[in-house]
Structure formats: structure tokens, C-alpha cells
Scaffold this active site. Structure first.
Site, PDB file in Angstrom:
ATOM      1  N   LEU A  14       0.817  -1.217   0.000  1.00  0.00           N
ATOM      2  CA  LEU A  14       0.000   0.000   0.000  1.00  0.00           C
ATOM      3  C   LEU A  14       0.848   1.263   0.000  1.00  0.00           C
ATOM      4  O   LEU A  14       0.481   2.280  -0.589  1.00  0.00           O
ATOM      5  CB  LEU A  14      -0.929   0.022   1.220  1.00  0.00           C
ATOM      6  CG  LEU A  14      -2.057  -1.000   1.254  1.00  0.00           C
ATOM      7  CD1 LEU A  14      -2.797  -0.919   2.583  1.00  0.00           C
ATOM      8  CD2 LEU A  14      -3.018  -0.774   0.098  1.00  0.00           C
ATOM      9  N   GLY A  15       1.978   1.229   0.679  1.00  0.00           N
ATOM     10  CA  GLY A  15       2.807   2.414   0.763  1.00  0.00           C
ATOM     11  C   GLY A  15       4.110   2.108   1.456  1.00  0.00           C
ATOM     12  O   GLY A  15       4.288   1.065   2.081  1.00  0.00           O
ATOM     13  N   GLY A  20       8.991   2.318   7.488  1.00  0.00           N
ATOM     14  CA  GLY A  20       8.600   0.963   7.151  1.00  0.00           C
ATOM     15  C   GLY A  20       7.719   0.882   5.932  1.00  0.00           C
ATOM     16  O   GLY A  20       7.490   1.880   5.235  1.00  0.00           O
ATOM     17  N   LYS A  21       7.203  -0.340   5.674  1.00  0.00           N
ATOM     18  CA  LYS A  21       6.319  -0.588   4.556  1.00  0.00           C
ATOM     19  C   LYS A  21       4.956  -1.013   5.080  1.00  0.00           C
ATOM     20  O   LYS A  21       4.855  -1.690   6.108  1.00  0.00           O
ATOM     21  CB  LYS A  21       6.882  -1.702   3.666  1.00  0.00           C
ATOM     22  CG  LYS A  21       8.200  -1.346   2.997  1.00  0.00           C
ATOM     23  CD  LYS A  21       8.703  -2.507   2.132  1.00  0.00           C
ATOM     24  CE  LYS A  21      10.024  -2.149   1.453  1.00  0.00           C
ATOM     25  NZ  LYS A  21      10.522  -3.259   0.623  1.00  0.00           N
ATOM     26  N   LYS A  37       1.905  -2.879   9.040  1.00  0.00           N
ATOM     27  CA  LYS A  37       3.070  -2.023   8.886  1.00  0.00           C
ATOM     28  C   LYS A  37       4.269  -2.718   9.507  1.00  0.00           C
ATOM     29  O   LYS A  37       4.289  -3.004  10.709  1.00  0.00           O
ATOM     30  CB  LYS A  37       2.849  -0.668   9.544  1.00  0.00           C
ATOM     31  CG  LYS A  37       4.014   0.287   9.328  1.00  0.00           C
ATOM     32  CD  LYS A  37       3.625   1.729   9.579  1.00  0.00           C
ATOM     33  CE  LYS A  37       4.731   2.660   9.112  1.00  0.00           C
ATOM     34  NZ  LYS A  37       4.346   4.071   9.180  1.00  0.00           N
ATOM     35  N   ASP A 128       3.290  13.835  15.406  1.00  0.00           N
ATOM     36  CA  ASP A 128       3.613  13.925  13.969  1.00  0.00           C
ATOM     37  C   ASP A 128       2.322  14.134  13.176  1.00  0.00           C
ATOM     38  O   ASP A 128       2.094  13.490  12.148  1.00  0.00           O
ATOM     39  CB  ASP A 128       4.345  12.675  13.498  1.00  0.00           C
ATOM     40  CG  ASP A 128       4.938  12.854  12.090  1.00  0.00           C
ATOM     41  OD1 ASP A 128       5.191  14.017  11.701  1.00  0.00           O
ATOM     42  OD2 ASP A 128       5.123  11.857  11.379  1.00  0.00           O
TER      43      ASP A 128
END
Length: 894
Positions: A14-15, A20-21, A37, A128
Site C-alpha cells: 500500500l505504501g 517501514g512498509k 506495517k 507527527d
């Protein structure tokens, strides 16, 4: 998924980011989609434990506006977070791709504050918060994500200042950090409030509060401004926004931590109140009917004239008579009461109908080209684009408003060229009710924009005064933002109007690059006059990519029409027709499409189709003024000059302007009614005494009337002021009629040199050459006229062609051409005069004298029959009598 996560099946990536991924996966046990994730960040052991602790803390925060964490898998140096899968876009993507109203934006912020409040209640600080960590789906539901990673901080973990070497907050986004985060100082929930404030400001205003210039500057530059600068107050950048909202935005951005007292829960409550107040205001502004007590809800105000005797109303009256049971009705109506109630109903209905059918006064609006003060920090191209973006936004806002009419740039330029600093003269000449002027003061990052709405002073009918004005700041990096904000600010100039820029086409999101390309083309075409095939091709490509860029259709039509007028190449109009056919349904079934289609049909003389488009324009809500103007243009094109004149008079009643007076005078001139043409021009010249077009047409009238000295004097002045080929030809004609043949030849040659293929220039030169005995050259020029006009079918072209055929002694062709012209305009003085020339050249004296008489009766000046073509008629008694009757008895003497 793998041996470490045996219960999950990975489907796709997805991203991917620095931490991380994220994969879309299937939870095989619970049969649901999840997002997993996998963290790539490898901290020390104690920091891993800290991340796990905070992630598990967040897992206990259960709220609809927060992405839920279902599980944490710790495999020593490998951490995976199993989270809720939310099919959505980031807030950044959503803003770019979706048009949102103020109320919808408030709803998003309310959801964001609700999620943040839930986190803060559980001791969780995001640290964040930024648009890329906020997700929104197609239904407008919002969720906060990326909690619980290395950037999460609990209250107790941030009680002391951190050093740069061990502070996890250094991994956040500088663009959305609070001052204390940037300075690596102690943080608490109020840091999230500051980040929230930046996001809210950017969503509402359209620009980052601390980013200036085209690209906003580097992240370091922005971080420095966050710590040192105070942003522009939102009230200066948001039109008509409630002060409660703009003040709230600024409260969230207070720099000192101790003065930033807002909580997420308090923000949520205040946003809820603001949103409710706006919705209530919208409801209260909606029109209500005074017949709410009667069952007429299916009848609109515009239908009352037709609905008074329809079944619903009759049923209503029957209901007044029908109830007989006191238990259900409570009382009976006597006959007198019934009559009284019926009369009251009738009076109310007739009152509503009468008020609904009153013509609302149309505002006639002039948009002046914005003026830009000297801006050495801005590149010239950037200046042109900003001016064009503001100007186009204002023009489209007027076009898109019911009961507003945009006075054309051509008409405005014609007046301002002669009277550059006289706005009162501009108002009188255009019939404007409102004039909008704009001034810009720019640096390399933003412009101060000032709008002024000028109207006639109520105390002195001759002077203009400022009725309303608006000042605001526009960042120059995004032209889409300049366009939308300019339109919103324009609406505030008309507080008495509730539907400014809302009664036409619904705006759709336009890609920033496409809009910039459009503004560049607008600047080149409208500002620099580049009506070229290249511009047309670029516009076509732009509309293919971005078909909802409605303003580009009008620009394409204007460019294609200009190219057709210059080249007579129908390809340009055919492309326009095809483009209009492929336009989106919203545009294809709008009044603007009907008007565009009218001009395509009008240009190629497809009169039946043009008439159909006028009907379509009426059905789609075109104003009476627009319909009058279109009908007048069509009548003129068909050669129905009396109908054209009548309809131009009707349009003048709706908007008295010098442009319409000129069109009216030209119609009278074409029909041969020189007296009314001259009287109309006198009306025009009272307002604009130095108008070039009026003076030229006045000289034409004098020439046709045979007032040669007046005509020559006028043409000599016009030619001196503007060395135009048409004026040189007319001056040559005047000299020729006055038997100043050498001067006539000289002017004719100058005119032909300017435009070698103009049939009138060729015909006039040929006539003078024939008179002076240059027969071979004359014949050559007559033949060129035939080549150019042989396929034309307009009245003027046919009369010139017939004369050329007559001079070449081609009798049959000359007579056939005259017949076509007579069918088109059976009462035209021009046609009668050309017929007199042709039959005189063909030595058919009886017919020639007949048309001489008809021409004289249609106000063709008797001096025109002094030309040598008519010398042969001096042995005709009827011709001699006519010359004597019209006080030209010397014509046939000696």
C-alpha cells in the site's frame, strides 16, 4: 503472510516510508482485510520497548476517527503493527482532487479534533500530526493514522527536555511541528494543537501559514518561520468567514506554550457551534412561500400564472367545502366565509404571481484590467499570469451569475482607448451599472489585492463612488487558489446579492498545472492578441485533458471565430462544434453552450440552427438582454435590417450603450434609412464625440448622401488618425465623386497596397482606372474581384460582384447576381444602386432609370449618379427629370 505472521496473507504493497512498509493483507482467522506495517527502524532495546509500550497504549484508544491497532508482533529486532484497513486518500490528496465547501471543511476538522481529543484523554500525544497522516474516504469520513510508532510520546515521557541525540521527535515533519518540537524542548498535548492549527489554516485558507513564495521555501526555512514569525491573520485571507472561525485558527497557532490553552475537546465544541450556525444561516436564507398553509407545494412561483385553474388548486377549494363531520373538522364554513377565504387565496396567489414575474434588474458589469504597481521582485511573465488569473476569475464570476451581464472587453477597450482615465465616460458609453477595478501590489511570494466596486453616486447622478471594496492577500504560487479566492472576494462586493457565482455551472476541481496552462493561454490570447492556430491547438489539448475547465470553451470560441474571420477557413469552427459536442453534460446543457453554438451557426450562415440555439438559450435561462442581442445579430445576418433595428432598440432599452447605438445606426444605414442612421449616430456622438467608428460611419452616410465636402473632410481626418485601408478606399470614392480623380487614384492605390486581396479595394481602383482610361489594368482588377467573390452569398459581396460582371460586359452573370441580392434584400438602396450601374453599363436604359429612381427614394445621394457610368442616361427624359427633381439639374448639361 510469512512464518512470523502465519495468520495473515499479504496481498499488495500500500505504501512505503522511512519507518517501514505498509501492506494490505487478509486476516485468515477473522476473515477481514487489515493493514500491516512492518517497521524498518532498528532502535536500541529500550527504545523498542518504549515503542511497544506506546503502541499497546494506543490500542486501548477506541475511536471512530482513529485508525485502530489490532495487534503488535514483536520478534526481537522486527516489529509489525496490524491495523485497521481504511480505503481512503490522504488529506493532501483529498484537497487536491475534491471540491469542498466551508461546511464540509468544518466537518473534517471537527472529526480530526474529535479523534485527537480521544487520544489526549488516554494520555497519547501524536507528535507527527500532518496531512499525510490523516486519511479521508469518498464519503468524507476522516481517520488519524501513524500513532504508536517511534514518534508517539506519553505525558510522563516528555517531562524533561531532550537532547538532539536521543529525542525521537527529530523524526517528525518540520513543516507541521510546533515551536517547542523544533527547539527540542518539552512537549505535551499542546504541541498537537499547534500542528492541528497549521493543518486547519492550510485547509481553510489554501496555503501554509508559514510557507511563502512559489515553493514555500525549504523545510528548514519554514521551521525557522514557525519559531520566529506570526502568520497572516486568517480573517485577511478568508472572505465572509465567521470571525469565530478565523479567531479559532489563530488561537491554535499561539507560539508560547503556556498561552496555548486550547484543548482538542474545546476545539471540537467550537467547530461544532460554528458549523451549526453556518447551516442555520443557510436555511434562514432560503426563500419561503406565504402559502405554506395550503396544499400548493408542487407549484413554483413561476408557475402561478398557469396553475391557478389546474386540478391541485381546484382540489384545494373542494377541501374547504368538503368536511361535514364536526368531530373531524371542528366547524363548518358559511357560504360568505367560503367566498371570503377564496378571495383571500386569490389575492395572495395573484400577489405572489405578480411579484414573481417582475423582471429583476440586470446588473451590467465592467471588469477593468487589473493594474499592478511596480514589482521588481516579480518576473514579467509571473506578473502577466497573476493579472490574467485575477481578471479571468472576475469575468467568469459575472458570467456565472444570474441577472449579471458582462460587458465585453472589446467594448470596454474601445472606450478606454479614447478616454483612458474617464470612468464616468466609460459608464455612460457602456451603460454599466457597476465597474470593478483591481489593483495589485506584489513581491516574489504574494500579492495584496484590492477590489473596488464603483456605482453611480445616489446624490449626484453623474459621478461614480465606491460602494464596496475588499483587500486581501493572495499567495502567487497557486493560480487555482488565486482564481477561487478572487471569485469569493468578488462575491463579497455584492452583499445584497445572494447568488453571486452560484447560478450557473458547478465548479469542479481542476488540476493546478492545467489551470496554469489555461492562464498562460489566456494571457497570450487576450493580453497579447495571439489568436493563432497554435493557441487553438493548445486549448483543444487542454480541454481534452480537463473538460471541466469551463472558461476555456469561451476562449476557444473567441479564438476560433477570430481565425475564421481572418481566413474564412471553416475548419476552425468545425473543430469548435466538435469540441462543444464532447463537452461534459453540465456544460453541454447550459446556457453558455447554447450561446457558443449560436455563434458557430451564425458565422457559417446556418440561420435555422442559430435560431434553434436562441430558443435553447431562452429555455436555459438567458436574460432578456442577451436574447435581444442574439436575435438582433441574427436578423442583421439574414439581411432583415428593419427587424434588426427594432431588436437593437429593444436591447438599448435594457442597456443603453454606444456599442448598441452604433449597431442600430449601422442597421439603418444598411436598409438605406440614412436620416435615422445619422440621428442615431448623433445620439452616440453626444456621449463619445471622438469615437472613431461613429465618425467613420457618419462620413459613410455623408458620402452616400452626396455631401462630398463633409465626407472628404471627415475621411481625411480619419485617415490621418488611423491609416486604415477601408478609410482610404472611402476617401478615394469621395474624391472620385468630386471628380478629383488623381487624388482618388492615389488613395485607391494606397488602400490596395495595405490589403491587396480586398475586393472593395480592387473594385474601387478598377473603377478609377477605367475612368482615367487605364482599361487593361482595370479589367485585370475586375477579374480579381470576380475570382474572390464568385462563391460569396452576402448582400454586399453580391452587389460588388454584379458591378464587376457589368464592367466586364458579362450581362447574364451580372443580372443573375443582382437577382440573388434582390431576393436577400428587396428594399436595399445598395442593391438598387448596383442594379442602376449594371443596367446602365448594359445599355438597358429603362431598367437603369427605374433603379436610379428606386435608389434615390432609398436615400442614395444624387451625386453618385454623376459617375461616368450614367452618362448614357442623359438622353433619357425620365433620368433628366429625376436629376432636376433631386436638385442635380447640371448633371446632363454640356
Amino acid at each position: 503472510m510469512d512464518n512470523k505472521l502465519p495468520h495473515y496473507s499479504r496481498e499488495r504493497l500500500l505504501g512505503e516510508g522511512g519507518m517501514g512498509k505498509v501492506y494490505l493483507a487478509q486476516d485468515n482467522q477473522l476473515q477481514r482485510q487489515v493493514a500491516i506495517k512492518e517497521l524498518t527502524y532498528q532502535p536500541k532495546d529500550d527504545e523498542v520497548n518504549h515503542a511497544l509500550k506506546e503502541a499497546r497504549l494506543l490500542a486501548r484508544v477506541n475511536h471512530s476517527n482513529i485508525i485502530q491497532i489490532y495487534n503488535v508482533h514483536d520478534e526481537g529486532d522486527h516489529i509489525s503493527l496490524v491495523m485497521e484497513y481504511f480505503n481512503s486518500k490522504t488529506l493532501t490528496q483529498f484537497q487536491q482532487e475534491a471540491y469542498t465547501t466551508l461546511v464540509q471543511k468544518l466537518d473534517l476538522l471537527q472529526q480530526l479534533s474529535a479523534g485527537l481529543a480521544a487520544a489526549h484523554k488516554n494520555g497519547v500525544i501524536h507528535c507527527d500530526l500532518k496531512p499525510s497522516n490523516i486519511l479521508v474516504n469518498d464519503q468524507g469520513q476522516l481517520k488519524i493514522t501513524d500513532f504508536g510508532i517511534a514518534l508517539l510520546a506519553s505525558n510522563e515521557s516528555q517531562n524533561s527536555e531532550q537532547t538532539a541525540s536521543n529525542n525521537p521527535l527529530q523524526f517528525g515533519s518540520l513543516l507541521f511541528m510546533s515551536p517547542e518540537q523544533i527547539k527540542l524542548q518539552a512537549v505535551d498535548y499542546r504541541s498537537d494543537i499547534f500542528s492541528f492549527g497549521i493543518i486547519a489554516y492550510q485547509l481553510m485558507v489554501g496555503s501554509h501559514p508559514f510557507a511563502y513564495g512559489n515553493n514555500g521555501g525549504s523545510a528548514t526555512d519554514v521551521a525557522k518561520r514557525i519559531c520566529e514569525h506570526t502568520p497572516e491573520h486568517a480573517k485577511n485571507l478568508m472572505l465572509n468567514a465567521p470571525s469565530a472561525l478565523t479567531d479559532l485558527l489563530m488561537e491554535m497557532l499561539v507560539k508560547p506554550l503556556e498561552q496555548r490553552t486550547l484543548t482538542a475537546e474545546a476545539i471540537e465544541n467550537r467547530l461544532k457551534h460554528i458549523r451549526t450556525a453556518l447551516l442555520q444561516a443557510e436555511i434562514s436564507e432560503q426563500a419561503t412561500m406565504p402559502l405554506s398553509g395550503f396544499p400548493l407545494s408542487n407549484v413554483t412561483s413561476n408557475d402561478y400564472a398557469h396553475a391557478e385553474n389546474t386540478a391541485p388548486l381546484q382540489q384545494n377549494n373542494q377541501n374547504l367545502l368538503a368536511p361535514e363531520n364536526p368531530a373531524t373538522n371542528g366547524f363548518k364554513l358559511s357560504f360568505k366565509q367560503i367566498i371570503s377565504v377564496a378571495l383571500i387565496c386569490l389575492v395572495v396567489i395573484m400577489t405572489v404571481w405578480f411579484n414573481s414575474t417582475q423582471e429583476i434588474e440586470t446588473k451590467q458589469v465592467v471588469i477593468l484590467k487589473p493594474t499592478l504597481s511596480d514589482s521588481p521582485l516579480m518576473a514579467p511573465m509571473q506578473q502577466d499570469l497573476v493579472i490574467s488569473a485575477v481578471e479571468d476569475a472576475l469575468r467568469q464570476a459575472v458570467i456565472n451569475t444570474k441577472n449579471m451581464y458582462l460587458i465585453s472587453q472589446r467594448e470596454v477597450k474601445a472606450i478606454t482607448k479614447e478616454y483612458p482615465d474617464d470612468l464616468n465616460k466609460l459608464r455612460q458609453a457602456t451603460g454599466a451599472s457597476d465597474i470593478i477595478s483591481t489593483t495589485l501590489e506584489c513581491d516574489n511570494s504574494r500579492c495584496k489585492v484590492s477590489f473596488s466596486r464603483l456605482v453611480v453616486n445616489e446624490d449626484t447622478s453623474d459621478n461614480l463612488s465606491v460602494k464596496t471594496e475588499k483587500n486581501w492577500l493572495a499567495p502567487i504560487g497557486k493560480f487555482n487558489a488565486i482564481f477561487s479566492t478572487s471569485q469569493t472576494q468578488f462575491a463579497s462586493l455584492f452583499p445584497e446579492e445572494s447568488e453571486v457565482n452560484q447560478s450557473g455551472l458547478v465548479q469542479r476541481p481542476i488540476n493546478e498545472n492545467d489551470y496554469r496552462n489555461y492562464i498562460e493561454l489566456y494571457s497570450q490570447i487576450k493580453g497579447q492578441g495571439e489568436y493563432s492556430v497554435e493557441s487553438l491547438t493548445k486549448l483543444e489539448a487542454l480541454l481534452t485533458r480537463s473538460p471541466y475547465l469551463y472558461a476555456a470553451y469561451g476562449l476557444y470560441r473567441e479564438t476560433a471565430s477570430k481565425l475564421y474571420s481572418d481566413t474564412r477557413d471553416k475548419t476552425h469552427l468545425k473543430k469548435l462544434e466538435l469540441l462543444l459536442q464532447k463537452s461534459p453534460p453540465e456544460y453541454r446543457y447550459s446556457v453558455y453552450h447554447a450561446i457558443d453554438s449560436f455563434f458557430v451557426a451564425y458565422k457559417v450562415k446556418e440561420h435555422a440552427i442559430a435560431q434553434q440555439q436562441i430558443v435553447e438559450a431562452r429555455n436555459r435561462g438567458a436574460s432578456n438582454f442577451v436574447l435581444s442581442e442574439l436575435n438582433a445579430i441574427l436578423f442583421f445576418s439574414k439581411g432583415q435590417y428593419q427587424k434588426a433595428a427594432d431588436t437593437f432598440e429593444e436591447a438599448i432599452g435594457l442597456r443603453p450603450s454606444t456599442a448598441l447605438l452604433y449597431n442600430l445606426a449601422f442597421s439603418y444605414w444598411r436598409m438605406g434609412d440614412l436620416a435615422r442612421a445619422e440621428a442615431t449616430l448623433d445620439r452616440m456622438l453626444e456621449v463619445v464625440p471622438e469615437n472613431y467608428k461613429a465618425k467613420r460611419l457618419q462620413a459613410n452616410i455623408w458620402l452616400l448622401q452626396g455631401k462630398l465636402y463633409l465626407a472628404i473632410s471627415a475621411y481625411e481626418k480619419v485617415v490621418t488618425d488611423l491609416n486604415n485601408g477601408t478609410d482610404l478606399t472611402n476617401l478615394s470614392l469621395a474624391y472620385g465623386l468630386n471628380k478629383q480623380y488623381d487624388k482618388s487614384l492615389k488613395s485607391a492605390r494606397k488602400a490596395l497596397k495595405q490589403n491587396p486581396n480586398h475586393p472593395v479595394n480592387l473594385l474601387n481602383l478598377a473603377d478609377i482606372e477605367m475612368i482615367l482610361g487605364y482599361e487593361q489594368s482595370a479589367i485585370s482588377h475586375y477579374q480579381q474581384v470576380v475570382v474572390i467573390l464568385s462563391e460569396k452569398d452576402e448582400i454586399q459581396d453580391l452587389t460588388y460582384l454584379a458591378q464587376a460582371y457589368g464592367q466586364l460586359n458579362k450581362a447574364n452573370l451580372a443580372i443573375a447576381t443582382l437577382s440573388k441580392a434582390q431576393n436577400l434584400a428587396p428594399e436595399s438602396g445598395d442593391v438598387f444602386y448596383s442594379s442602376a450601374i449594371v443596367y446602365s453599363l448594359l445599355k438597358e436604359r429603362a431598367s437603369a432609370v427605374h433603379y436610379v429612381e428606386a435608389a434615390l427614394k432609398n436615400n442614395v445621394g444624387v451625386v453618385w449618379f454623376n459617375l461616368p457610368w450614367f452618362d448614357k442616361l442623359c438622353d433619357n427624359e425620365d433620368f433628366i427629370l429625376l436629376m432636376e427633381q433631386y436638385k442635380n439639374s447640371a448633371r446632363c448639361r454640356g
